[in-house]
Write a protein that holds these residues in place. Structure first.
Motif, PDB file in Angstrom:
ATOM      1  N   ALA A   1      19.356  45.427 -35.055  1.00 12.57           N
ATOM      2  CA  ALA A   1      20.720  45.064 -35.428  1.00 12.57           C
ATOM      3  C   ALA A   1      20.737  44.293 -36.749  1.00 12.57           C
ATOM      4  N   ALA A   2      19.794  43.372 -36.925  1.00 15.50           N
ATOM      5  CA  ALA A   2      19.738  42.591 -38.166  1.00 15.50           C
ATOM      6  C   ALA A   2      19.437  43.487 -39.364  1.00 15.50           C
ATOM      7  N   LEU A   3      18.490  44.409 -39.202  1.00 10.52           N
ATOM      8  CA  LEU A   3      18.138  45.312 -40.303  1.00 10.52           C
ATOM      9  C   LEU A   3      19.294  46.247 -40.658  1.00 10.52           C
ATOM     10  N   LEU A   4      19.927  46.822 -39.640  1.00 15.64           N
ATOM     11  CA  LEU A   4      21.023  47.762 -39.891  1.00 15.64           C
ATOM     12  C   LEU A   4      22.241  47.063 -40.487  1.00 15.64           C
ATOM     13  N   LEU A   5      22.530  45.860 -40.008  1.00 11.05           N
ATOM     14  CA  LEU A   5      23.642  45.111 -40.587  1.00 11.05           C
ATOM     15  C   LEU A   5      23.340  44.719 -42.032  1.00 11.05           C
TER      16      LEU A   5
ATOM     17  N   ALA B   1      16.144  49.337 -45.356  1.00  7.17           N
ATOM     18  CA  ALA B   1      16.531  48.494 -44.219  1.00  7.17           C
ATOM     19  C   ALA B   1      17.150  49.336 -43.100  1.00  7.17           C
ATOM     20  N   THR B   2      18.007  50.277 -43.469  1.00  6.55           N
ATOM     21  CA  THR B   2      18.656  51.132 -42.468  1.00  6.55           C
ATOM     22  C   THR B   2      17.642  52.020 -41.751  1.00  6.55           C
ATOM     23  N   LEU B   3      16.722  52.595 -42.515  1.00  5.86           N
ATOM     24  CA  LEU B   3      15.703  53.456 -41.907  1.00  5.86           C
ATOM     25  C   LEU B   3      14.843  52.675 -40.922  1.00  5.86           C
ATOM     26  N   MET B   4      14.420  51.480 -41.300  1.00  5.32           N
ATOM     27  CA  MET B   4      13.611  50.650 -40.401  1.00  5.32           C
ATOM     28  C   MET B   4      14.393  50.285 -39.148  1.00  5.32           C
ATOM     29  N   GLY B   5      15.690  49.973 -39.320  1.00 13.07           N
ATOM     30  CA  GLY B   5      16.517  49.638 -38.163  1.00 13.07           C
ATOM     31  C   GLY B   5      16.690  50.804 -37.210  1.00 13.07           C
ATOM     32  N   LEU B   6      16.894  52.011 -37.763  1.00  8.93           N
ATOM     33  CA  LEU B   6      17.054  53.195 -36.917  1.00  8.93           C
ATOM     34  C   LEU B   6      15.759  53.549 -36.185  1.00  8.93           C
TER      35      LEU B   6
ATOM     36  N   LEU C   1      30.730  56.195 -47.748  1.00 10.35           N
ATOM     37  CA  LEU C   1      29.477  55.936 -47.036  1.00 10.35           C
ATOM     38  C   LEU C   1      29.544  54.632 -46.262  1.00 10.35           C
ATOM     39  N   VAL C   2      30.174  53.608 -46.851  1.00 10.28           N
ATOM     40  CA  VAL C   2      30.332  52.330 -46.155  1.00 10.28           C
ATOM     41  C   VAL C   2      31.148  52.527 -44.878  1.00 10.28           C
ATOM     42  N   PHE C   3      32.216  53.321 -44.971  1.00 10.27           N
ATOM     43  CA  PHE C   3      33.073  53.565 -43.804  1.00 10.27           C
ATOM     44  C   PHE C   3      32.324  54.344 -42.717  1.00 10.27           C
ATOM     45  N   ILE C   4      31.611  55.398 -43.121  1.00 11.99           N
ATOM     46  CA  ILE C   4      30.854  56.195 -42.142  1.00 11.99           C
ATOM     47  C   ILE C   4      29.796  55.338 -41.461  1.00 11.99           C
ATOM     48  N   SER C   5      29.100  54.518 -42.244  1.00 13.71           N
ATOM     49  CA  SER C   5      28.074  53.642 -41.677  1.00 13.71           C
ATOM     50  C   SER C   5      28.684  52.635 -40.709  1.00 13.71           C
ATOM     51  N   ALA C   6      29.851  52.090 -41.073  1.00 18.71           N
ATOM     52  CA  ALA C   6      30.512  51.122 -40.193  1.00 18.71           C
ATOM     53  C   ALA C   6      30.898  51.762 -38.862  1.00 18.71           C
TER      54      ALA C   6
END
Length: 200
Positions: free
Chosen positions: A73-77, A119-124, A16-21
């Protein structure tokens, strides 16, 4: 059984980390015929020559051209870093002896994963606000918030969404599998007791 589940959980977490990256570094979140932009990069090319691209990387938040874009970008990172932290914790618990991990049961990794998902959902959800930026309007024409104009979704944004879906649903499947395993153990124990009593 527990060590096996930790190993599988660690492997899935790093996947999951790799796919997200891959989604985060992609410069193709939105794309037109001659331009594409992602979270941390944008690319342009002559008409009909997509192979001849010139790309610009946004190395810091100051380089990102819009406030909503920066917040996204800050939220997704941050979500990705939390996901990576959870993967590292699971890996350390898998490869280190139990005596070296006295805090194992005290660190609820599911909360780290929930924070990552939020955090990811808010960033997207926030990133399409960047379609109102000057960069997006130059590339996509009459674009606005949640309206991409002449641009269309690229593979980077779709990959980030898929990574979020997998991150959200795998713990549910994992918990169900764990409950099923415990039920089998309980049933086996009860069966053994019945057989033992009947033999007596």
């Amino acid at each position: 059984m527990r060590d096996h589940r930790d190993s599988v959980g660690s492997a899935l977490a790093f996947c999951l980390v790799f796919i997200s990256a891959c989604g985060l570094v992609s410069p193709v979140w939105f794309q037109s015929d001659i331009f594409s932009f992602g979270l941390f990069a944008s690319c342009s090319w002559p008409v009909g020559k997509a192979w001849n691209q010139t790309c610009v990387a946004y190395r810091t938040l100051d380089d990102i051209p819009d406030l909503a874009w920066k917040a996204s970008a800050a939220l997704l990172l941050g979500g990705w870093l939390l996901l990576a932290l959870r993967a590292l914790l699971l890996l350390s618990w898998t490869i280190l002896p139990k005596d070296f991990c006295p805090m194992k049961e005290r660190i609820p990794t599911q909360y780290i994963q929930v924070a990552s998902v939020i955090a990811t959902l808010m960033g997207l959800l926030l990133f399409p606000f960047s379609l109102a930026s000057q960069v997006a309007q130059d590339a996509c024409g009459p674009s606005a918030v949640y309206s991409s104009g002449r641009c269309h979704l690229g593979w980077g944004y779709i990959t980030a969404i898929l990574a979020l879906v997998f991150t959200s649903f795998l713990p549910i499947v994992w918990r169900f599998q764990g409950d099923e395993t415990r039920e089998k153990i309980l049933f086996s124990s009860i069966t053994e007791r019945i057989v033992f009593i009947s033999n007596r």
